[in-house]
Enzyme design. Structure first.
Site, short mmCIF file in Angstrom:
data_model
loop_
_atom_site.label_atom_id
_atom_site.label_comp_id
_atom_site.label_asym_id
_atom_site.label_seq_id
_atom_site.Cartn_x
_atom_site.Cartn_y
_atom_site.Cartn_z
N ASP A 96 10.73 5.52 15.66
CA ASP A 96 10.55 7.41 15.36
C ASP A 96 10.88 8.08 16.65
O ASP A 96 10.31 7.48 17.69
CB ASP A 96 9.42 7.59 14.96
CG ASP A 96 8.86 8.52 14.99
OD1 ASP A 96 9.98 9.58 14.95
OD2 ASP A 96 7.54 9.27 14.99
N ASP A 101 11.11 12.01 17.81
CA ASP A 101 10.82 13.13 17.50
C ASP A 101 10.98 14.09 18.86
O ASP A 101 11.34 13.49 19.97
CB ASP A 101 9.23 13.07 17.82
CG ASP A 101 9.08 14.15 16.53
OD1 ASP A 101 9.06 15.29 17.25
OD2 ASP A 101 7.44 14.40 16.51
N GLU A 117 1.37 -1.05 -0.23
CA GLU A 117 0.10 -0.11 0.23
C GLU A 117 0.78 1.52 0.24
O GLU A 117 1.82 1.60 0.84
CB GLU A 117 -0.80 -0.13 1.54
CG GLU A 117 -1.82 1.01 1.07
CD GLU A 117 -2.77 1.59 2.69
OE1 GLU A 117 -3.54 2.62 2.43
OE2 GLU A 117 -2.56 0.50 3.12
#
Length: 428
Positions: free
Chosen positions: A97, A99, A32
């Site tokens: 991740d 951040d 996808e």
């Protein structure tokens, strides 16, 4: 954006990375892709049969960015003709991740979406900790770090066994890596971080890495416990200081230090306060057990302030979409380039002491100027015509770095397929 998609984004390298082969495989055709547009519209379940179809679709749509999702058992674009139960994700890279907004309670140099060289060091040291654990403890090999384009970094892991992991297995790895438990213990109970003793080997190794940079990053650069006569009553300063004191196990020690710092008539830096803890402790703590508890507390402080803070949902959910390497961040114009957190690959001398410097990352406007300048000033010859457009800009070293990562991954992938084939032949 259209200029970038047509001329600079390395679609072939991204295709090979996601196909895990120089040829088209179901890892690409059943994957996808999602588009985000300037209007705020979001288009999911795109899929493609070739790299050319992929590139042309991105050019035609001209999204602000495209995101990479899971590989499904059925073709994502056919979902409208299939029951919802058919849309089962089969595989996806594991992503971590980091951040910098998650460091806002620590950062003093920047807040929210702003970053600088000082706070980027949190990413640098965090990547060292994670790289060591993921390689040494789990045996993962094919990992690449990618700049998010503004204030963070993503670590993509592409090993075959990682891609097949379900969410339960992924959560086990996340729990292992998320030593701070997303700071839940602090936020929910208002108690300081407590790391189990004896320290797990991963935590012990991480502590060694973090301790090496604690003085530079926390005490010198961020200086979160700084006070001066004109800022002694500053609410944020004392919130930070009270948090520091909450880690200390002895109430009397806390009281003595609080009194000393509040009565100070001059400047008191974070480094001063860090040293004060040991100095005051010598007159307050009476037993070896108390001294050992203080030592453990100092270790907890280093871990809490320095250990990488992870967005665990990005890692856990197989269906989670994340923007692809080499996309443009719509807010900054920066390219989401792969980078080596341990060394400078850009060739830019400003990056020498940082490994990767987000302040000098390739930017869309700069890349366009570089390409225009090359075309105006470089003599036309046969060798020049063979160059890809990205090779004429500062994007070149990042594409080459990513290409090597992809080629190494594919080489191991093909060797693994060949080995399995030989083993199957021998089993007959």
């Amino acid at each position: 954006m259209l200029f970038f998609y047509k001329r600079l984004l390395p679609f072939k390298q991204v295709f090979k990375w996601l196909s895990h082969s120089p040829k088209v495989t179901k890892d690409f055709t059943m994957r996808e892709f999602a588009f985000e547009f300037r209007t705020g519209a979001y288009q999911r379940y795109n899929s493609y049969g070739s790299v050319d179809e992929f590139k042309q679709s991105v050019i035609n749509a001209n999204p602000t960015r495209f995101e990479v999702g899971a590989v499904y058992a059925v073709n994502p674009k056919e979902r409208k003709n299939l029951p919802k139960t058919a849309m089962k994700p089969e595989s996806k890279e594991l992503v971590f991740d980091i951040d910098l907004t998650d460091y806002d309670d620590i950062r003093t140099c920047c807040q929210k979406t702003d970053i600088c060289k000082k706070c980027w060091k949190f990413i640098r040291v965090g990547s060292k900790v994670m790289d060591a654990a993921l390689r040494d403890d789990f045996g993962f090999k094919h990992m690449v770090w990618v700049f998010s384009g503004r204030r963070g970094a993503h670590c993509w892991i592409s090993d075959p066994r990682v891609r097949q992991m379900n969410e339960v297995t992924r959560k086990s790895i996340i729990d292992y890596m998320d030593v701070l438990a997303s700071k839940q213990s602090k936020l929910s109970s208002k108690k300081p971080l407590l790391v189990k003793r004896p320290l797990h080997p991963h935590v012990e190794r991480s502590l060694e890495i973090l301790s090496e940079e604690f003085v530079e990053i926390i005490l010198n650069d961020q200086d979160p416990w700084f006070t001066a006569p004109d800022t002694a009553s500053d609410a944020k300063s004392w919130t930070q200081i009270e948090e520091l004191l909450s880690f200390l196990p002895d109430n009397k020690l806390q009281q003595e230090l609080r009194s000393k710092w509040k009565s100070s008539s001059g400047i008191s830096t974070s480094r001063d306060k860090w040293e004060d803890i040991n100095v005051v402790a010598k007159s307050v703590l009476k037993s070896t057990a108390q001294a050992n508890q203080l030592l453990d507390a100092r270790k907890d402080i280093i871990i809490y302030y320095m250990y990488p803070r992870l967005d665990v949902e990005v890692s856990r959910q197989v269906i989670h979409l994340l923007k692809s390497p080499f996309c443009i961040h719509p807010g900054t114009g920066n390219v989401c380039v792969p980078f080596d957190p341990t060394q400078n690959i850009s060739g830019n001398s400003q990056d020498d002491s940082y490994g990767f410097n987000p302040m000098t990352a390739p930017n869309l406007r700069i890349l366009q100027k570089e390409l225009d300048s090359w075309e105006q000033n470089s003599p036309s010859n046969d060798s020049d015509k063979k160059l890809a457009d990205y090779e004429r800009t500062s994007l070149k070293p990042y594409v080459e770095y990513f290409s090597k990562f992809v080629n190494d991954m594919i080489t191991d992938e093909l060797q693994g397929i060949s080995k399995r084939a030989r083993e199957e032949d021998l089993s007959f």
